[in-house]
Design a protein around this motif. Structure first.
Motif, PDB file in Angstrom:
ATOM      1  N   SER A   1      63.687  24.686  40.635  1.00 39.96           N
ATOM      2  CA  SER A   1      63.961  25.480  39.427  1.00 39.96           C
ATOM      3  C   SER A   1      62.734  25.829  38.593  1.00 39.96           C
ATOM      4  N   THR A   2      61.523  25.854  39.190  1.00 41.15           N
ATOM      5  CA  THR A   2      60.321  26.022  38.373  1.00 41.15           C
ATOM      6  C   THR A   2      59.389  27.063  38.975  1.00 41.15           C
ATOM      7  N   VAL A   3      58.747  27.835  38.099  1.00 38.00           N
ATOM      8  CA  VAL A   3      57.656  28.727  38.495  1.00 38.00           C
ATOM      9  C   VAL A   3      56.386  28.240  37.803  1.00 38.00           C
ATOM     10  N   HIS A   4      55.353  27.948  38.592  1.00 41.86           N
ATOM     11  CA  HIS A   4      54.069  27.497  38.059  1.00 41.86           C
ATOM     12  C   HIS A   4      53.096  28.672  38.061  1.00 41.86           C
ATOM     13  N   ILE A   5      52.421  28.884  36.931  1.00 38.58           N
ATOM     14  CA  ILE A   5      51.454  29.975  36.797  1.00 38.58           C
ATOM     15  C   ILE A   5      50.167  29.415  36.200  1.00 38.58           C
ATOM     16  N   GLU A   6      49.054  29.670  36.869  1.00 34.58           N
ATOM     17  CA  GLU A   6      47.737  29.299  36.337  1.00 34.58           C
ATOM     18  C   GLU A   6      46.948  30.578  36.088  1.00 34.58           C
ATOM     19  N   VAL A   7      46.488  30.757  34.866  1.00 38.42           N
ATOM     20  CA  VAL A   7      45.774  31.973  34.478  1.00 38.42           C
ATOM     21  C   VAL A   7      44.332  31.625  34.139  1.00 38.42           C
ATOM     22  N   VAL A   8      43.407  32.401  34.685  1.00 38.19           N
ATOM     23  CA  VAL A   8      41.990  32.258  34.356  1.00 38.19           C
ATOM     24  C   VAL A   8      41.577  33.467  33.530  1.00 38.19           C
ATOM     25  N   GLU A   9      41.131  33.216  32.300  1.00 38.09           N
ATOM     26  CA  GLU A   9      40.737  34.314  31.413  1.00 38.09           C
ATOM     27  C   GLU A   9      39.310  34.785  31.712  1.00 38.09           C
ATOM     28  N   ARG A  10      39.062  36.034  31.407  1.00 39.22           N
ATOM     29  CA  ARG A  10      37.693  36.548  31.436  1.00 39.22           C
ATOM     30  C   ARG A  10      36.912  35.930  30.273  1.00 39.22           C
ATOM     31  N   ILE A  11      35.622  35.780  30.464  1.00 40.72           N
ATOM     32  CA  ILE A  11      34.756  35.232  29.422  1.00 40.72           C
ATOM     33  C   ILE A  11      33.975  36.381  28.793  1.00 40.72           C
ATOM     34  N   ALA A  12      34.125  36.544  27.495  1.00 41.89           N
ATOM     35  CA  ALA A  12      33.426  37.616  26.788  1.00 41.89           C
ATOM     36  C   ALA A  12      31.921  37.347  26.790  1.00 41.89           C
ATOM     37  N   VAL A  13      31.148  38.395  27.095  1.00 38.37           N
ATOM     38  CA  VAL A  13      29.696  38.243  27.209  1.00 38.37           C
ATOM     39  C   VAL A  13      28.945  39.105  26.202  1.00 38.37           C
ATOM     40  N   ALA A  14      29.445  40.306  25.934  1.00 35.05           N
ATOM     41  CA  ALA A  14      28.680  41.220  25.075  1.00 35.05           C
ATOM     42  C   ALA A  14      29.613  42.216  24.401  1.00 35.05           C
ATOM     43  N   GLN A  15      29.063  42.865  23.363  1.00 38.86           N
ATOM     44  CA  GLN A  15      29.753  43.939  22.656  1.00 38.86           C
ATOM     45  C   GLN A  15      29.120  45.290  23.012  1.00 38.86           C
ATOM     46  N   LEU A  16      29.958  46.316  23.073  1.00 38.50           N
ATOM     47  CA  LEU A  16      29.475  47.684  23.240  1.00 38.50           C
ATOM     48  C   LEU A  16      30.104  48.543  22.156  1.00 38.50           C
ATOM     49  N   ALA A  17      29.393  49.557  21.741  1.00 42.99           N
ATOM     50  CA  ALA A  17      30.006  50.542  20.851  1.00 42.99           C
ATOM     51  C   ALA A  17      30.869  51.476  21.688  1.00 42.99           C
ATOM     52  N   LYS A  18      31.958  51.985  21.100  1.00 46.39           N
ATOM     53  CA  LYS A  18      32.790  52.972  21.792  1.00 46.39           C
ATOM     54  C   LYS A  18      32.623  54.328  21.112  1.00 46.39           C
ATOM     55  N   GLU A  19      32.978  55.366  21.868  1.00 50.45           N
ATOM     56  CA  GLU A  19      32.800  56.717  21.346  1.00 50.45           C
ATOM     57  C   GLU A  19      33.640  56.970  20.099  1.00 50.45           C
ATOM     58  N   ASP A  20      34.750  56.242  19.966  1.00 50.76           N
ATOM     59  CA  ASP A  20      35.620  56.443  18.805  1.00 50.76           C
ATOM     60  C   ASP A  20      35.229  55.547  17.632  1.00 50.76           C
ATOM     61  N   GLY A  21      34.107  54.831  17.744  1.00 47.85           N
ATOM     62  CA  GLY A  21      33.640  54.001  16.642  1.00 47.85           C
ATOM     63  C   GLY A  21      34.060  52.557  16.731  1.00 47.85           C
ATOM     64  N   ARG A  22      35.001  52.246  17.601  1.00 50.97           N
ATOM     65  CA  ARG A  22      35.414  50.852  17.747  1.00 50.97           C
ATOM     66  C   ARG A  22      34.408  50.083  18.611  1.00 50.97           C
ATOM     67  N   VAL A  23      34.603  48.772  18.664  1.00 48.54           N
ATOM     68  CA  VAL A  23      33.720  47.909  19.443  1.00 48.54           C
ATOM     69  C   VAL A  23      34.477  47.435  20.681  1.00 48.54           C
ATOM     70  N   ALA A  24      33.850  47.587  21.839  1.00 52.06           N
ATOM     71  CA  ALA A  24      34.425  47.096  23.087  1.00 52.06           C
ATOM     72  C   ALA A  24      33.755  45.792  23.463  1.00 52.06           C
ATOM     73  N   VAL A  25      34.525  44.885  24.036  1.00 49.87           N
ATOM     74  CA  VAL A  25      34.015  43.591  24.467  1.00 49.87           C
ATOM     75  C   VAL A  25      34.113  43.536  25.986  1.00 49.87           C
ATOM     76  N   VAL A  26      33.014  43.163  26.635  1.00 51.96           N
ATOM     77  CA  VAL A  26      32.991  43.139  28.093  1.00 51.96           C
ATOM     78  C   VAL A  26      32.686  41.735  28.603  1.00 51.96           C
ATOM     79  N   ASP A  27      33.158  41.477  29.843  1.00 53.83           N
ATOM     80  CA  ASP A  27      32.802  40.226  30.509  1.00 53.83           C
ATOM     81  C   ASP A  27      31.585  40.465  31.399  1.00 53.83           C
ATOM     82  N   ALA A  28      31.244  39.501  32.227  1.00 52.89           N
ATOM     83  CA  ALA A  28      30.024  39.597  33.029  1.00 52.89           C
ATOM     84  C   ALA A  28      30.084  40.701  34.077  1.00 52.89           C
TER      85      ALA A  28
END
Length: 269
Positions: free
Chosen positions: A111-138
């Motif tokens: 009766s069980t579903v097991h899920i393991e999630v690995v998150e991306r690790i944020a490395v740097a910020q970029l400017a976006k064309e619309d003025g917002r800030v984008a965050v990227v991983d490696a």
């Protein structure tokens, strides 16, 4: 005139035995078929019974806010027969989230579903064309947009054109440079710069905006460890008064340029 005679009793008995044997064989086949159908029905009924439905979804690797988003993404409902749950779509739904690097999903009977999630690790910020800030991983994947938790990340001075969840290819040279920067050098850096080549075949150049209005030119994104070490040597061993450019594109022969106006003023004072 043909005379009809009685069949020999032994032949009659033999025919009867054959018919009875055929009847028993047909009955055996019928019983076997019914038994198989019964087993199939019992198996189906067992799989549809409340004993084998979904009671628990265990998700590991996430904090509370991410956990809620992941649960909403997969949409698993308790009471769903475990046999009806397909692992592939669950994995695909989770890995479609821009901040998820990898998801592993498995069913655990009854009766069980097991899920393991690995998150991306944020490395740097970029400017976006619309003025917002984008965050990227490696990998250069845009995993988030803005957020106070990312304000301390190094900044790459380029405008990201990729959408959330997509890779911004022009971020890769800057990310390669960030990966080589030691902690003691980060305090000198205001931004990582990247200028693409004049043609698709030409390599771009990377650099650093340093505190005090100085720049470090590193040239193409090659031999970065050597160039970073040369930059550290200059910053730690040279009088930094009025320095505007530190060029370590050739790491064995770094050069510096000072602001002539600033230098003249410094000599006067």
């Amino acid at each position: 005139m043909t005379t009809v005679t009685d069949i020999d009793p032994r032949l009659r008995a033999r025919r009867g035995a054959v018919r009875r044997a055929e009847g028993r064989r047909r009955l055996r086949f019928i019983l076997i078929g019914l038994a198989i159908l019964g087993l199939i029905f019992c198996g189906w009924a067992a799989l549809r019974s409340p004993l084998l439905d979904l009671d628990h979804v265990e998700i590991t690797g996430l904090g509370p806010s991410r956990l809620a988003e992941a649960q909403q993404s997969i949409g698993l409902e308790k009471g769903t027969p475990l046999n009806d749950i397909e692992i592939g779509p669950i994995k695909a739904d989770l890995e479609a989230l821009p901040w998820v690097l990898r998801a592993d999903v498995e069913k655990s009977w009854p009766s069980t579903v097991h899920i393991e999630v690995v998150e991306r690790i944020a490395v740097a910020q970029l400017a976006k064309e619309d003025g917002r800030v984008a965050v990227v991983d490696a990998t250069g994947t845009i995993m988030a947009e803005g957020g106070l938790e990312y304000e301390e990340l190094p900044r790459i001075s380029l405008e990201a054109s990729a959408a959330l969840g997509e890779v911004e290819p022009q971020s890769r040279p800057g990310l390669a440079l960030i990966a080589t920067l030691p902690d003691d050098l980060l305090q000198w850096i205001e931004a990582v710069t990247y200028s693409p080549g004049a043609s698709p075949e030409a390599r771009g150049v990377v650099g650093l905006d340093l505190v005090g209005q100085a720049e470090a030119h590193l040239g193409e994104a090659t031999l970065l460890s050597d160039k970073v070490q040369a930059l550290r040597t200059v910053l730690n061993g040279v009088d930094l008064t009025c320095i505007r450019v530190i060029d370590v594109a050739v790491p064995d022969f770094p050069t510096i340029r000072r602001d002539p106006v600033c230098s003249a003023w410094a000599q006067i004072n």
